[in-house]
Design a protein around this motif. Structure first.
Motif, short mmCIF file in Angstrom:
data_model
loop_
_atom_site.label_atom_id
_atom_site.label_comp_id
_atom_site.label_asym_id
_atom_site.label_seq_id
_atom_site.Cartn_x
_atom_site.Cartn_y
_atom_site.Cartn_z
N LYS A 1 -7.81 3.52 -7.06
CA LYS A 1 -8.92 2.66 -6.64
C LYS A 1 -9.58 2.04 -7.86
O LYS A 1 -9.88 0.84 -7.88
N ASP A 2 -9.80 2.83 -8.90
CA ASP A 2 -10.39 2.32 -10.13
C ASP A 2 -9.52 1.23 -10.76
O ASP A 2 -10.02 0.23 -11.27
N TYR B 1 0.82 -1.21 0.00
CA TYR B 1 0.00 0.00 0.00
C TYR B 1 0.86 1.27 0.00
O TYR B 1 0.89 2.01 -0.97
N LEU C 1 -5.35 6.44 -0.78
CA LEU C 1 -5.49 5.84 -2.10
C LEU C 1 -6.26 6.80 -2.99
O LEU C 1 -7.37 7.21 -2.66
#
Length: 70
Positions: A54-55, A33, A49
């Motif tokens: 995220k997409d 992350y 994020l």
């Protein structure tokens, strides 16, 4: 004996072999992350994020199993 990453062959140079090994299997993509999916920040609790990332993760998760670690 472990090798340094730069000494390992590039995955795409062996793509056909990888396809044969992976036939009928669903890979797991494990991503870090902080610093990979989000910029490194002094306080890890403030790592955010982006909507674009995220997409990307949602799109990847439709193709393969995805795990996020920190």
């Amino acid at each position: 004996m472990l090798k340094d990453a730069e000494d390992l062959p590039h995955l795409l140079s062996h793509f056909e072999q990888v396809q044969e090994i992976m036939a009928g299997r669903k890979p797991l993509l494990i991503l870090d992350y902080d610093g990979t999916l989000s910029p490194i920040v002094p306080d890890p609790d403030k790592a955010v994020l982006s909507a674009q990332m995220k997409d990307v993760l949602v799109s990847l998760a439709k193709l393969v199993s995805v795990a996020v670690i920190s």
